[in-house]
Design an enzyme around this catalytic site. Structure first.
Site, PDB file in Angstrom:
ATOM      1  N   HIS A  59      36.096  35.977  35.597  1.00  0.00           N
ATOM      2  CA  HIS A  59      36.854  35.105  36.508  1.00  0.00           C
ATOM      3  C   HIS A  59      35.937  34.528  37.583  1.00  0.00           C
ATOM      4  CE1 HIS A  59      38.159  38.591  39.472  1.00  0.00           C
ATOM      5  NE2 HIS A  59      36.966  38.144  39.769  1.00  0.00           N
ATOM      6  N   ASP A 110      39.882  32.504  48.216  1.00  0.00           N
ATOM      7  CA  ASP A 110      41.123  33.222  47.909  1.00  0.00           C
ATOM      8  C   ASP A 110      41.515  34.222  48.987  1.00  0.00           C
ATOM      9  OD1 ASP A 110      39.023  34.993  47.363  1.00  0.00           O
ATOM     10  OD2 ASP A 110      39.192  34.722  45.199  1.00  0.00           O
ATOM     11  N   GLU A 140      41.895  34.102  36.591  1.00  0.00           N
ATOM     12  CA  GLU A 140      41.747  35.120  35.557  1.00  0.00           C
ATOM     13  C   GLU A 140      41.688  34.484  34.165  1.00  0.00           C
ATOM     14  OE1 GLU A 140      40.902  37.801  36.799  1.00  0.00           O
ATOM     15  OE2 GLU A 140      42.444  38.902  37.883  1.00  0.00           O
ATOM     16  N   ASN A 166      35.389  40.291  34.160  1.00  0.00           N
ATOM     17  CA  ASN A 166      36.145  39.614  33.092  1.00  0.00           C
ATOM     18  C   ASN A 166      35.863  38.110  33.038  1.00  0.00           C
ATOM     19  OD1 ASN A 166      37.491  38.629  35.313  1.00  0.00           O
ATOM     20  ND2 ASN A 166      39.499  39.459  34.778  1.00  0.00           N
TER      21      ASN A 166
END
Ligand code: PGA
Length: 248
Positions: free
Chosen positions: A139, A67, A144, A137
């Site tokens: 990811h 990313d 996400e 979280n």
């Protein structure tokens, strides 16, 4: 899915760096899926040491990063282009620029570039070894919670949790980009071997939820249960808590 406690970040980083070097020696045109973030810093340090110690020729090694932040140019100090440059690529002249791929965070049409990135993965792949961290979280990449399991490389919105977690690398939380270009969950699942690293107390909940086994989009990493070849390296901090809670 194999969970392996290598006790601490240093030992796990040394181990995975060794695995990568073995792979490059046995397959000089290895395709590596690379990750960034605090989790990976020592791994790249050992990788640089081992690459130089073995005088490896990296000309045919192909890399794809997961990313990049939208809006940060490759020269930006906080960009993942710069992260990779400073931690890995600048230490060996035999990396071949034509074989190094990192999504572009700037340009007139990022969706088109993301599509082309995905095509490039298809053309050069499959990825032999994909490195992954995990977000608090759950990811992987910047996929996400709620991300479709069919997702491919595209522009994504970052959640407040990710923006907060990543603000440690910026002067101010308001400087953290709110979007990124990320390989998708389906792109990641195309790799032959996936190696996820997680260290420290902040990752306990995400790893615990992952090992509980439910496969659902609210925990993007849970898609890894559907992959036949996943190693998860953790440290004592995470493993001892999992043991205490009878998760391992
Ligand atoms: P970190 O990020 O290595 O900085 O903790 C991992 C991730 O968010 O995937």
């Amino acid at each position: 899915m194999r969970v392996i406690n290598l006790k601490d970040k240093q030992l796990a980083s040394e181990h995975v760096a060794t695995e990568i070097v073995k792979l490059i020696i046995s397959k000089p045109n290895t395709v590596l899926g690379l990750a960034t973030g605090g989790t990976m810093t020592e791994l790249y340090q050992y990788l640089v040491e081992l690459i130089n110690a073995n005088n490896l020729d990296l000309n045919d090694v192909v890399t794809f990063n997961l990313d990049e932040y939208v809006g940060l140019s490759p020269e930006d100090k906080q960009s993942y282009h710069e992260y990779m440059q400073q931690r890995l690529f600048k230490y060996n002249d035999s990396w071949n620029d034509n074989n190094i791929h990192i999504p572009s965070g700037v340009g007139p049409d990022l969706e088109v570039e993301a599509y082309n990135y995905e095509q490039k993965i298809e053309q050069c792949g499959p990825i032999d070894l994909q490195l992954l961290g995990i977000g608090e979280n759950g990811h992987i990449g910047f996929n996400e919670p709620g991300t479709s399991f069919n997702s491919r490389t595209r522009v994504v919105n970052l959640t407040p949790s990710t923006i907060h977690a990543n603000s440690v690398n910026f002067d101010n939380v308001d400087d953290v980009p709110v979007q990124a270009v990320s390989m998708g969950l389906s792109s990641i699942m195309g790799a032959k071997h996936i190696v996820l690293l997680a260290f420290g107390a902040k990752k306990i909940d995400a790893v615990k939820r992952l090992l509980q086994g439910d496969v659902a989009t609210d925990l993007p990493a849970s898609i890894l249960h559907q992959h036949p070849n996943v190693d998860i390296y953790v440290d004592d901090v995470i493993f001892n808590k999992l043991k205490e809670d009878n998760e391992v």
